[in-house]
Design a protein around this motif. Structure first.
Motif, short mmCIF file in Angstrom:
data_model
loop_
_atom_site.label_atom_id
_atom_site.label_comp_id
_atom_site.label_asym_id
_atom_site.label_seq_id
_atom_site.Cartn_x
_atom_site.Cartn_y
_atom_site.Cartn_z
N GLN A 1 0.82 -1.22 0.00
CA GLN A 1 0.00 0.00 0.00
C GLN A 1 0.85 1.27 0.00
N ILE B 1 -3.56 -4.36 -4.17
CA ILE B 1 -2.88 -3.61 -3.12
C ILE B 1 -2.89 -4.43 -1.84
N ASP C 1 -0.74 -5.15 2.21
CA ASP C 1 0.11 -4.59 3.24
C ASP C 1 0.59 -5.72 4.14
#
Length: 534
Positions: free
Chosen positions: A286, A304, A306
Protein backbone atom coordinates in the motif's frame (compact mmCIF):
# COMPACT_ATOMS: atom_id res chain seq x y z
CA UNK A 1 14.62 53.93 26.22
CA UNK A 2 17.12 51.13 25.60
CA UNK A 3 15.54 48.12 23.87
CA UNK A 4 15.71 44.95 25.92
CA UNK A 5 15.73 41.39 24.54
CA UNK A 6 14.39 38.67 26.75
CA UNK A 7 13.17 35.08 26.46
CA UNK A 8 10.62 33.48 28.76
CA UNK A 9 9.86 29.76 29.02
CA UNK A 10 6.45 28.63 30.23
CA UNK A 11 5.49 25.06 31.07
CA UNK A 12 2.16 23.89 29.62
CA UNK A 13 1.95 20.24 30.65
CA UNK A 14 3.93 17.38 32.19
CA UNK A 15 2.87 13.84 31.45
CA UNK A 16 3.88 10.28 32.21
CA UNK A 17 2.90 7.43 29.89
CA UNK A 18 3.51 3.72 30.43
CA UNK A 19 4.02 1.53 27.38
CA UNK A 20 3.54 -2.22 27.51
CA UNK A 21 5.73 -4.63 25.53
CA UNK A 22 5.69 -3.74 21.79
CA UNK A 23 2.99 -1.10 22.32
CA UNK A 24 2.78 1.75 19.79
CA UNK A 25 1.20 5.15 20.45
CA UNK A 26 0.95 8.26 18.29
CA UNK A 27 0.01 11.91 18.66
CA UNK A 28 0.65 15.36 17.20
CA UNK A 29 2.50 17.98 19.21
CA UNK A 30 0.80 21.33 19.63
CA UNK A 31 3.83 22.94 21.28
CA UNK A 32 7.52 22.00 21.68
CA UNK A 33 8.18 19.02 23.93
CA UNK A 34 11.04 17.42 25.85
CA UNK A 35 10.73 13.63 25.95
CA UNK A 36 12.74 11.05 27.88
CA UNK A 37 12.30 7.36 28.66
CA UNK A 38 13.50 4.80 31.19
CA UNK A 39 13.85 2.12 28.49
CA UNK A 40 14.43 1.66 24.76
CA UNK A 41 11.86 3.20 22.40
CA UNK A 42 11.74 3.97 18.68
CA UNK A 43 10.32 7.30 17.52
CA UNK A 44 9.11 7.96 13.97
CA UNK A 45 8.48 11.52 12.81
CA UNK A 46 8.87 13.49 9.58
CA UNK A 47 9.88 10.33 7.74
CA UNK A 48 12.84 9.61 10.04
CA UNK A 49 13.40 7.06 12.80
CA UNK A 50 15.12 7.75 16.13
CA UNK A 51 16.02 5.30 18.85
CA UNK A 52 16.26 6.35 22.48
CA UNK A 53 17.79 4.15 25.14
CA UNK A 54 17.53 4.58 28.90
CA UNK A 55 18.24 8.18 30.04
CA UNK A 56 18.31 9.54 26.46
CA UNK A 57 16.21 12.65 25.84
CA UNK A 58 14.91 14.27 22.66
CA UNK A 59 13.39 17.63 21.71
CA UNK A 60 10.31 17.53 19.48
CA UNK A 61 9.04 20.75 17.93
CA UNK A 62 5.41 21.83 17.52
CA UNK A 63 3.00 20.46 14.89
CA UNK A 64 4.94 17.21 14.51
CA UNK A 65 3.21 13.86 14.00
CA UNK A 66 4.94 11.42 16.37
CA UNK A 67 4.73 7.63 16.49
CA UNK A 68 6.44 5.93 19.44
CA UNK A 69 7.04 2.19 19.79
CA UNK A 70 8.38 0.32 22.79
CA UNK A 71 11.44 -1.85 22.11
CA UNK A 72 11.66 -3.32 25.59
CA UNK A 73 10.65 -6.73 26.93
CA UNK A 74 9.31 -4.92 29.98
CA UNK A 75 7.03 -1.98 30.59
CA UNK A 76 8.62 1.35 29.60
CA UNK A 77 7.74 4.68 31.18
CA UNK A 78 8.00 7.80 29.05
CA UNK A 79 8.05 11.33 30.50
CA UNK A 80 7.23 14.48 28.55
CA UNK A 81 7.22 18.19 29.31
CA UNK A 82 5.38 20.48 26.90
CA UNK A 83 6.28 24.17 26.94
CA UNK A 84 6.22 27.43 25.00
CA UNK A 85 8.93 30.01 24.49
CA UNK A 86 8.17 33.73 24.33
CA UNK A 87 10.38 36.62 23.24
CA UNK A 88 9.92 40.32 23.83
CA UNK A 89 8.07 41.80 20.85
CA UNK A 90 7.39 45.33 22.12
CA UNK A 91 9.01 47.31 24.90
CA UNK A 92 7.21 50.55 25.70
CA UNK A 93 7.56 52.63 28.84
CA UNK A 94 4.54 51.11 30.55
CA UNK A 95 4.04 47.90 28.58
CA UNK A 96 5.97 44.73 27.75
CA UNK A 97 4.49 42.60 24.95
CA UNK A 98 5.75 39.05 24.38
CA UNK A 99 4.99 36.71 21.49
CA UNK A 100 5.46 32.96 20.99
CA UNK A 101 8.77 32.41 19.20
CA UNK A 102 10.38 29.00 18.65
CA UNK A 103 12.99 30.12 16.11
CA UNK A 104 16.09 29.55 18.24
CA UNK A 105 15.06 26.21 19.74
CA UNK A 106 17.26 23.22 18.93
CA UNK A 107 16.24 21.42 15.73
CA UNK A 108 13.51 18.82 15.82
CA UNK A 109 14.96 15.44 16.77
CA UNK A 110 18.08 16.68 18.53
CA UNK A 111 19.13 14.21 21.22
CA UNK A 112 21.07 14.28 24.49
CA UNK A 113 22.50 10.82 25.14
CA UNK A 114 22.64 9.20 28.57
CA UNK A 115 22.20 12.28 30.78
CA UNK A 116 20.82 11.10 34.12
CA UNK A 117 20.47 14.72 35.23
CA UNK A 118 18.36 15.65 32.21
CA UNK A 119 16.23 12.51 32.62
CA UNK A 120 15.63 13.50 36.24
CA UNK A 121 14.68 17.10 35.38
CA UNK A 122 12.09 16.02 32.78
CA UNK A 123 10.75 13.19 34.94
CA UNK A 124 10.34 15.30 38.08
CA UNK A 125 8.79 18.43 36.54
CA UNK A 126 5.20 18.84 37.74
CA UNK A 127 2.44 21.37 37.26
CA UNK A 128 2.24 21.59 41.04
CA UNK A 129 5.63 23.31 41.19
CA UNK A 130 5.70 27.06 41.58
CA UNK A 131 5.91 29.10 38.38
CA UNK A 132 9.39 30.31 39.38
CA UNK A 133 10.61 26.75 39.91
CA UNK A 134 9.14 25.62 36.59
CA UNK A 135 10.93 28.42 34.75
CA UNK A 136 14.22 27.64 36.48
CA UNK A 137 14.00 23.93 35.60
CA UNK A 138 13.00 24.67 32.01
CA UNK A 139 15.94 27.01 31.65
CA UNK A 140 18.27 24.31 33.00
CA UNK A 141 16.83 21.72 30.61
CA UNK A 142 17.18 24.12 27.67
CA UNK A 143 20.74 24.94 28.68
CA UNK A 144 21.63 21.22 28.60
CA UNK A 145 20.04 20.78 25.20
CA UNK A 146 21.81 23.79 23.71
CA UNK A 147 25.19 22.61 24.98
CA UNK A 148 25.01 18.80 24.84
CA UNK A 149 22.54 17.85 22.14
CA UNK A 150 23.56 16.59 18.73
CA UNK A 151 21.52 15.88 15.62
CA UNK A 152 20.41 12.28 16.00
CA UNK A 153 22.33 11.17 12.91
CA UNK A 154 25.65 12.10 14.48
CA UNK A 155 25.29 9.35 17.05
CA UNK A 156 23.10 6.27 16.91
CA UNK A 157 22.07 6.35 13.24
CA UNK A 158 25.62 6.44 11.96
CA UNK A 159 26.71 3.81 14.49
CA UNK A 160 24.19 1.22 13.31
CA UNK A 161 24.74 2.16 9.67
CA UNK A 162 28.48 1.70 10.06
CA UNK A 163 27.91 -1.72 11.63
CA UNK A 164 25.56 -2.84 8.86
CA UNK A 165 27.87 -1.57 6.14
CA UNK A 166 30.81 -3.40 7.70
CA UNK A 167 28.81 -6.65 7.96
CA UNK A 168 27.57 -6.31 4.37
CA UNK A 169 31.15 -5.96 3.16
CA UNK A 170 32.74 -8.66 5.34
CA UNK A 171 29.94 -11.23 5.75
CA UNK A 172 32.08 -13.90 4.03
CA UNK A 173 34.60 -13.70 6.86
CA UNK A 174 34.34 -15.16 10.34
CA UNK A 175 32.58 -12.41 12.30
CA UNK A 176 31.98 -12.67 16.04
CA UNK A 177 29.98 -10.42 18.28
CA UNK A 178 33.14 -9.60 20.23
CA UNK A 179 35.09 -8.64 17.10
CA UNK A 180 32.29 -6.41 15.81
CA UNK A 181 31.85 -4.69 19.18
CA UNK A 182 35.59 -4.02 19.37
CA UNK A 183 35.79 -2.66 15.83
CA UNK A 184 32.84 -0.31 16.42
CA UNK A 185 34.00 0.88 19.82
CA UNK A 186 31.25 -0.76 21.90
CA UNK A 187 31.33 -2.79 25.08
CA UNK A 188 30.36 -6.34 24.04
CA UNK A 189 27.24 -6.68 26.22
CA UNK A 190 25.96 -3.21 25.31
CA UNK A 191 26.68 -3.90 21.63
CA UNK A 192 24.43 -6.98 21.69
CA UNK A 193 21.59 -5.05 23.30
CA UNK A 194 22.01 -2.05 21.02
CA UNK A 195 22.10 -4.21 17.88
CA UNK A 196 19.02 -6.24 18.73
CA UNK A 197 17.04 -3.16 19.73
CA UNK A 198 18.01 -1.48 16.46
CA UNK A 199 17.48 -4.41 14.08
CA UNK A 200 15.10 -6.79 15.86
CA UNK A 201 17.62 -9.60 15.36
CA UNK A 202 20.66 -10.80 17.25
CA UNK A 203 24.05 -10.31 15.61
CA UNK A 204 24.22 -14.04 14.84
CA UNK A 205 20.74 -14.17 13.29
CA UNK A 206 21.35 -11.02 11.25
CA UNK A 207 24.63 -12.36 9.89
CA UNK A 208 22.92 -15.64 8.94
CA UNK A 209 20.13 -13.69 7.23
CA UNK A 210 22.43 -11.65 4.99
CA UNK A 211 24.52 -14.73 4.15
CA UNK A 212 21.41 -16.67 3.12
CA UNK A 213 20.14 -13.73 1.07
CA UNK A 214 23.46 -13.43 -0.73
CA UNK A 215 23.34 -17.18 -1.39
CA UNK A 216 19.88 -16.76 -2.96
CA UNK A 217 21.31 -14.29 -5.48
CA UNK A 218 24.07 -16.70 -6.45
CA UNK A 219 21.56 -19.53 -6.78
CA UNK A 220 19.49 -17.44 -9.21
CA UNK A 221 22.37 -15.98 -11.23
CA UNK A 222 24.86 -18.87 -11.49
CA UNK A 223 25.10 -22.60 -11.96
CA UNK A 224 27.72 -22.89 -9.22
CA UNK A 225 27.51 -25.97 -7.05
CA UNK A 226 25.94 -25.66 -3.61
CA UNK A 227 29.29 -26.37 -1.92
CA UNK A 228 30.92 -23.48 -3.77
CA UNK A 229 28.08 -21.06 -2.95
CA UNK A 230 28.28 -22.07 0.72
CA UNK A 231 31.98 -21.12 0.80
CA UNK A 232 31.31 -17.88 -1.11
CA UNK A 233 28.92 -16.66 1.58
CA UNK A 234 31.00 -17.68 4.60
CA UNK A 235 30.11 -21.33 5.37
CA UNK A 236 32.86 -23.94 5.29
CA UNK A 237 30.39 -26.79 5.84
CA UNK A 238 27.93 -27.11 2.94
CA UNK A 239 25.65 -29.46 4.89
CA UNK A 240 25.39 -26.93 7.71
CA UNK A 241 24.73 -24.20 5.12
CA UNK A 242 21.91 -26.24 3.57
CA UNK A 243 20.38 -26.87 7.01
CA UNK A 244 20.46 -23.15 7.90
CA UNK A 245 19.10 -22.25 4.46
CA UNK A 246 16.10 -24.55 4.85
CA UNK A 247 15.56 -23.41 8.43
CA UNK A 248 15.41 -19.78 7.28
CA UNK A 249 13.45 -20.22 4.05
CA UNK A 250 11.51 -23.47 4.32
CA UNK A 251 13.23 -24.64 1.12
CA UNK A 252 16.47 -26.33 0.22
CA UNK A 253 18.98 -24.38 -1.90
CA UNK A 254 18.11 -26.57 -4.89
CA UNK A 255 14.40 -25.88 -4.49
CA UNK A 256 15.00 -22.13 -4.30
CA UNK A 257 17.05 -22.30 -7.51
CA UNK A 258 13.86 -23.36 -9.34
CA UNK A 259 12.52 -19.81 -8.90
CA UNK A 260 14.49 -18.62 -11.96
CA UNK A 261 12.54 -16.24 -14.23
CA UNK A 262 9.51 -15.82 -11.95
CA UNK A 263 6.30 -14.47 -13.47
CA UNK A 264 3.97 -13.82 -10.54
CA UNK A 265 5.72 -11.39 -8.23
CA UNK A 266 4.63 -9.54 -5.09
CA UNK A 267 6.60 -6.31 -4.66
CA UNK A 268 7.26 -4.44 -1.44
CA UNK A 269 9.13 -1.61 -3.22
CA UNK A 270 11.08 -1.74 -6.54
CA UNK A 271 8.03 -1.48 -8.81
CA UNK A 272 9.84 1.03 -11.06
CA UNK A 273 12.55 -1.52 -11.81
CA UNK A 274 10.03 -4.31 -12.34
CA UNK A 275 8.05 -2.18 -14.80
CA UNK A 276 11.32 -1.40 -16.63
CA UNK A 277 11.76 -5.17 -17.07
CA UNK A 278 8.26 -5.56 -18.47
CA UNK A 279 6.86 -7.03 -15.26
CA UNK A 280 3.58 -5.87 -13.77
CA UNK A 281 3.58 -7.07 -10.15
CA UNK A 282 0.64 -9.25 -9.16
CA UNK A 283 0.45 -7.19 -5.97
CA UNK A 284 2.28 -4.24 -4.41
CA UNK A 285 2.29 -2.88 -0.89
CA UNK A 286 0.00 0.00 0.00
CA UNK A 287 2.78 2.47 0.88
CA UNK A 288 4.53 1.97 -2.46
CA UNK A 289 1.23 2.22 -4.35
CA UNK A 290 0.34 5.45 -2.56
CA UNK A 291 3.54 7.02 -3.93
CA UNK A 292 3.25 5.56 -7.43
CA UNK A 293 0.94 8.02 -9.19
CA UNK A 294 3.57 8.41 -11.87
CA UNK A 295 3.22 4.69 -12.76
CA UNK A 296 -0.54 4.32 -12.33
CA UNK A 297 -1.10 3.15 -15.93
CA UNK A 298 1.60 0.46 -15.74
CA UNK A 299 0.30 -0.76 -12.36
CA UNK A 300 -3.37 -0.93 -13.28
CA UNK A 301 -4.77 -4.24 -12.09
CA UNK A 302 -2.17 -4.91 -9.40
CA UNK A 303 -3.69 -5.91 -6.05
CA UNK A 304 -2.88 -3.61 -3.12
CA UNK A 305 -1.56 -5.40 -0.05
CA UNK A 306 0.11 -4.59 3.24
CA UNK A 307 1.86 -6.40 6.07
CA UNK A 308 -1.50 -7.40 7.55
CA UNK A 309 -2.99 -8.98 4.42
CA UNK A 310 -4.19 -12.50 5.46
CA UNK A 311 -2.06 -15.46 4.48
CA UNK A 312 -4.89 -17.07 2.55
CA UNK A 313 -5.12 -14.00 0.29
CA UNK A 314 -1.40 -14.18 -0.42
CA UNK A 315 -1.55 -17.93 -1.06
CA UNK A 316 -4.51 -17.58 -3.43
CA UNK A 317 -2.32 -15.42 -5.70
CA UNK A 318 0.00 -18.39 -6.37
CA UNK A 319 3.09 -16.20 -6.18
CA UNK A 320 6.41 -17.29 -7.66
CA UNK A 321 8.41 -14.72 -5.68
CA UNK A 322 8.09 -11.97 -3.07
CA UNK A 323 10.56 -9.08 -3.33
CA UNK A 324 11.29 -7.00 -0.23
CA UNK A 325 13.83 -4.22 0.58
CA UNK A 326 16.72 -4.84 2.95
CA UNK A 327 15.32 -2.41 5.54
CA UNK A 328 12.78 -5.19 6.25
CA UNK A 329 15.60 -6.89 8.16
CA UNK A 330 14.22 -5.02 11.16
CA UNK A 331 10.97 -7.01 10.71
CA UNK A 332 12.13 -10.62 11.15
CA UNK A 333 8.66 -11.93 12.00
CA UNK A 334 7.29 -10.53 8.72
CA UNK A 335 10.13 -12.08 6.70
CA UNK A 336 9.52 -15.46 8.35
CA UNK A 337 5.82 -15.21 7.56
CA UNK A 338 6.40 -14.27 3.92
CA UNK A 339 8.88 -17.14 3.48
CA UNK A 340 6.02 -19.54 4.34
CA UNK A 341 3.94 -18.09 1.49
CA UNK A 342 6.49 -17.93 -1.37
CA UNK A 343 10.24 -17.63 -1.93
CA UNK A 344 11.52 -14.26 -0.73
CA UNK A 345 14.26 -12.19 -2.39
CA UNK A 346 15.81 -9.28 -0.46
CA UNK A 347 17.20 -6.41 -2.55
CA UNK A 348 19.24 -3.41 -1.35
CA UNK A 349 17.14 -0.26 -1.34
CA UNK A 350 18.44 3.05 -2.65
CA UNK A 351 21.99 1.87 -3.36
CA UNK A 352 22.43 3.21 -6.88
CA UNK A 353 20.93 4.91 -9.96
CA UNK A 354 18.21 3.33 -12.09
CA UNK A 355 20.48 1.76 -14.70
CA UNK A 356 22.49 -0.14 -12.09
CA UNK A 357 19.38 -1.39 -10.28
CA UNK A 358 17.56 -2.48 -13.44
CA UNK A 359 20.61 -4.41 -14.68
CA UNK A 360 21.15 -6.19 -11.35
CA UNK A 361 17.43 -6.97 -10.94
CA UNK A 362 17.27 -8.23 -14.53
CA UNK A 363 20.10 -10.68 -13.86
CA UNK A 364 18.37 -11.99 -10.73
CA UNK A 365 15.00 -12.45 -12.43
CA UNK A 366 16.30 -13.99 -15.67
CA UNK A 367 15.53 -10.92 -17.76
CA UNK A 368 18.96 -9.77 -18.91
CA UNK A 369 17.72 -8.94 -22.41
CA UNK A 370 14.82 -6.86 -21.11
CA UNK A 371 17.24 -5.03 -18.81
CA UNK A 372 19.69 -4.31 -21.65
CA UNK A 373 16.86 -3.08 -23.89
CA UNK A 374 15.62 -0.73 -21.16
CA UNK A 375 19.11 0.64 -20.52
CA UNK A 376 19.46 1.46 -24.24
CA UNK A 377 16.10 3.23 -24.10
CA UNK A 378 17.14 5.11 -20.97
CA UNK A 379 20.41 6.25 -22.57
CA UNK A 380 18.62 7.35 -25.76
CA UNK A 381 15.97 9.35 -23.89
CA UNK A 382 18.56 10.83 -21.52
CA UNK A 383 20.66 12.03 -24.44
CA UNK A 384 17.59 13.56 -26.06
CA UNK A 385 16.76 15.31 -22.77
CA UNK A 386 20.29 16.73 -22.54
CA UNK A 387 20.01 17.97 -26.13
CA UNK A 388 16.67 19.61 -25.36
CA UNK A 389 18.34 21.45 -22.46
CA UNK A 390 21.51 22.50 -24.32
CA UNK A 391 20.40 26.11 -24.71
CA UNK A 392 19.20 26.15 -21.10
CA UNK A 393 22.61 25.00 -19.81
CA UNK A 394 24.34 27.71 -21.81
CA UNK A 395 22.57 30.29 -19.64
CA UNK A 396 24.29 28.73 -16.58
CA UNK A 397 21.19 29.25 -14.47
CA UNK A 398 21.10 27.18 -11.29
CA UNK A 399 18.58 24.42 -10.58
CA UNK A 400 17.81 22.52 -7.39
CA UNK A 401 15.25 20.19 -5.81
CA UNK A 402 13.80 20.67 -2.32
CA UNK A 403 11.15 19.06 -0.15
CA UNK A 404 8.91 20.73 2.42
CA UNK A 405 8.24 18.75 5.60
CA UNK A 406 5.88 19.98 8.29
CA UNK A 407 5.60 23.75 8.50
CA UNK A 408 9.18 24.85 8.95
CA UNK A 409 11.62 22.23 7.62
CA UNK A 410 13.11 22.03 4.14
CA UNK A 411 15.03 18.94 2.98
CA UNK A 412 17.69 19.20 0.29
CA UNK A 413 18.39 15.79 -1.16
CA UNK A 414 21.68 14.39 -2.31
CA UNK A 415 22.08 11.86 -5.12
CA UNK A 416 20.20 8.92 -3.55
CA UNK A 417 16.67 10.35 -3.45
CA UNK A 418 13.88 12.33 -5.07
CA UNK A 419 15.36 12.35 -8.58
CA UNK A 420 18.36 14.45 -7.55
CA UNK A 421 20.82 12.16 -9.38
CA UNK A 422 18.95 12.63 -12.68
CA UNK A 423 18.63 16.39 -12.23
CA UNK A 424 22.29 17.05 -11.45
CA UNK A 425 24.14 14.13 -13.06
CA UNK A 426 22.06 12.74 -15.93
CA UNK A 427 20.91 16.17 -17.15
CA UNK A 428 24.12 17.91 -16.07
CA UNK A 429 22.35 20.89 -14.49
CA UNK A 430 24.12 23.33 -12.21
CA UNK A 431 23.11 23.51 -8.52
CA UNK A 432 23.57 26.62 -6.34
CA UNK A 433 27.01 26.86 -4.76
CA UNK A 434 25.69 26.24 -1.22
CA UNK A 435 23.92 23.01 -2.26
CA UNK A 436 26.97 21.85 -4.23
CA UNK A 437 29.27 22.35 -1.25
CA UNK A 438 27.01 21.27 1.63
CA UNK A 439 24.80 18.60 0.06
CA UNK A 440 26.24 17.12 -3.14
CA UNK A 441 29.98 17.09 -2.49
CA UNK A 442 29.63 15.31 0.89
CA UNK A 443 26.70 13.34 -0.65
CA UNK A 444 24.61 13.96 2.44
CA UNK A 445 20.97 15.00 2.73
CA UNK A 446 20.61 18.30 4.58
CA UNK A 447 17.73 19.75 6.58
CA UNK A 448 17.31 23.48 7.19
CA UNK A 449 14.61 25.64 8.79
CA UNK A 450 12.40 27.35 6.25
CA UNK A 451 13.71 30.79 7.22
CA UNK A 452 17.15 29.84 5.83
CA UNK A 453 15.89 28.74 2.41
CA UNK A 454 17.07 31.90 0.66
CA UNK A 455 20.67 30.93 1.47
CA UNK A 456 20.18 27.89 -0.80
CA UNK A 457 17.81 29.23 -3.45
CA UNK A 458 18.30 28.46 -7.13
CA UNK A 459 17.16 30.25 -10.27
CA UNK A 460 14.85 27.29 -10.89
CA UNK A 461 13.38 25.49 -7.86
CA UNK A 462 11.59 22.13 -7.92
CA UNK A 463 9.65 22.10 -4.65
CA UNK A 464 8.22 18.78 -3.45
CA UNK A 465 5.15 18.89 -1.20
CA UNK A 466 2.64 16.28 -0.06
CA UNK A 467 -0.89 16.12 -1.36
CA UNK A 468 -2.23 14.32 1.70
CA UNK A 469 -1.01 17.08 4.03
CA UNK A 470 -2.73 19.81 2.02
CA UNK A 471 0.41 21.56 0.86
CA UNK A 472 0.01 20.95 -2.87
CA UNK A 473 -3.61 22.03 -3.22
CA UNK A 474 -3.01 25.10 -1.04
CA UNK A 475 0.33 26.10 -2.59
CA UNK A 476 -0.84 29.53 -3.72
CA UNK A 477 -2.17 30.28 -0.25
CA UNK A 478 1.04 29.05 1.39
CA UNK A 479 3.11 31.29 -0.86
CA UNK A 480 0.98 34.29 0.02
CA UNK A 481 1.29 33.58 3.75
CA UNK A 482 5.03 32.86 3.82
CA UNK A 483 7.37 35.84 3.62
CA UNK A 484 10.28 33.50 2.93
CA UNK A 485 8.64 31.73 -0.03
CA UNK A 486 7.07 34.87 -1.44
CA UNK A 487 10.45 36.63 -1.62
CA UNK A 488 12.23 33.86 -3.55
CA UNK A 489 13.43 34.99 -6.97
CA UNK A 490 12.08 31.78 -8.50
CA UNK A 491 8.59 32.60 -7.19
CA UNK A 492 8.76 36.12 -8.58
CA UNK A 493 10.05 34.90 -11.95
CA UNK A 494 7.69 31.98 -12.41
CA UNK A 495 10.48 29.39 -12.17
CA UNK A 496 9.22 27.78 -8.94
CA UNK A 497 7.74 24.36 -9.71
CA UNK A 498 5.62 22.55 -7.08
CA UNK A 499 5.79 18.75 -7.41
CA UNK A 500 3.77 16.06 -5.66
CA UNK A 501 5.58 13.92 -3.12
CA UNK A 502 3.28 11.09 -4.16
CA UNK A 503 5.01 11.16 -7.57
CA UNK A 504 8.56 11.95 -6.46
CA UNK A 505 9.17 9.88 -3.34
CA UNK A 506 10.72 6.97 -5.25
CA UNK A 507 12.89 7.36 -8.34
CA UNK A 508 14.00 3.87 -9.40
CA UNK A 509 13.67 2.21 -12.80
CA UNK A 510 10.90 3.43 -15.06
CA UNK A 511 10.10 6.24 -12.63
CA UNK A 512 13.44 7.85 -13.53
CA UNK A 513 12.35 8.37 -17.14
CA UNK A 514 9.12 10.02 -16.01
CA UNK A 515 11.06 12.34 -13.68
CA UNK A 516 13.55 13.32 -16.37
CA UNK A 517 10.68 14.14 -18.71
CA UNK A 518 9.03 16.16 -15.93
CA UNK A 519 12.20 18.17 -15.29
CA UNK A 520 12.77 18.92 -18.98
CA UNK A 521 9.17 19.94 -19.68
CA UNK A 522 9.23 22.48 -16.86
CA UNK A 523 12.65 23.94 -17.64
CA UNK A 524 11.94 24.38 -21.36
CA UNK A 525 8.51 25.91 -20.90
CA UNK A 526 8.18 29.67 -21.04
CA UNK A 527 8.25 31.11 -17.53
CA UNK A 528 5.56 33.43 -16.25
CA UNK A 529 5.63 35.24 -12.89
CA UNK A 530 2.87 33.01 -11.54
CA UNK A 531 2.83 29.65 -9.80
CA UNK A 532 2.37 26.78 -12.23
CA UNK A 533 0.99 23.49 -10.85
CA UNK A 534 2.17 20.32 -12.54
Amino acid sequence: MTTRTHTILRMKESRERSLSVNQTISWQTSSPMFLTSDGPVRIEMEGLQYQLNENDSILIRSNINVMLHSLSNEQVTMHTVTFDQYTLAHDAQNELVYKVNHDDLPDNGEVVKGSVMLFSYIKEMKMSQSAQEQVKWLEDIMHIFHHQSKPYTEKVHYSIEMILQYMAKHYKQKLTRRDLAYKMGFHESYFSTFFKQSMGLSVTDYLAQIRIDEAKKRLLQTDDQIQMIARQVGYTDSLYFSRIFKQKTGRSPSQFRNVRRPERIAAFQFVGSLVALGIRPVCIDQETFHHSDILKDQLAGSLIIDEHTPDDVFKSLQLDLIIIPNYFYSKPALIKRLERIAPVLVLPYGRGPAVQEVLSTGRLLGREKEADDWVKRFEHLSQKARNDLSSFREKEETVAIYEMRGHDKVYMWSYQARGAFYLYETLGLKPPKAIQEEVLLPNQHTVIPLERLREYEADHMFFIVGVQHGWYEQMDKRLEESDVLRQLSAVKNGTFYPLKLEELRFDEGERALHLIDRFVSRLTKTAYPTIVHM
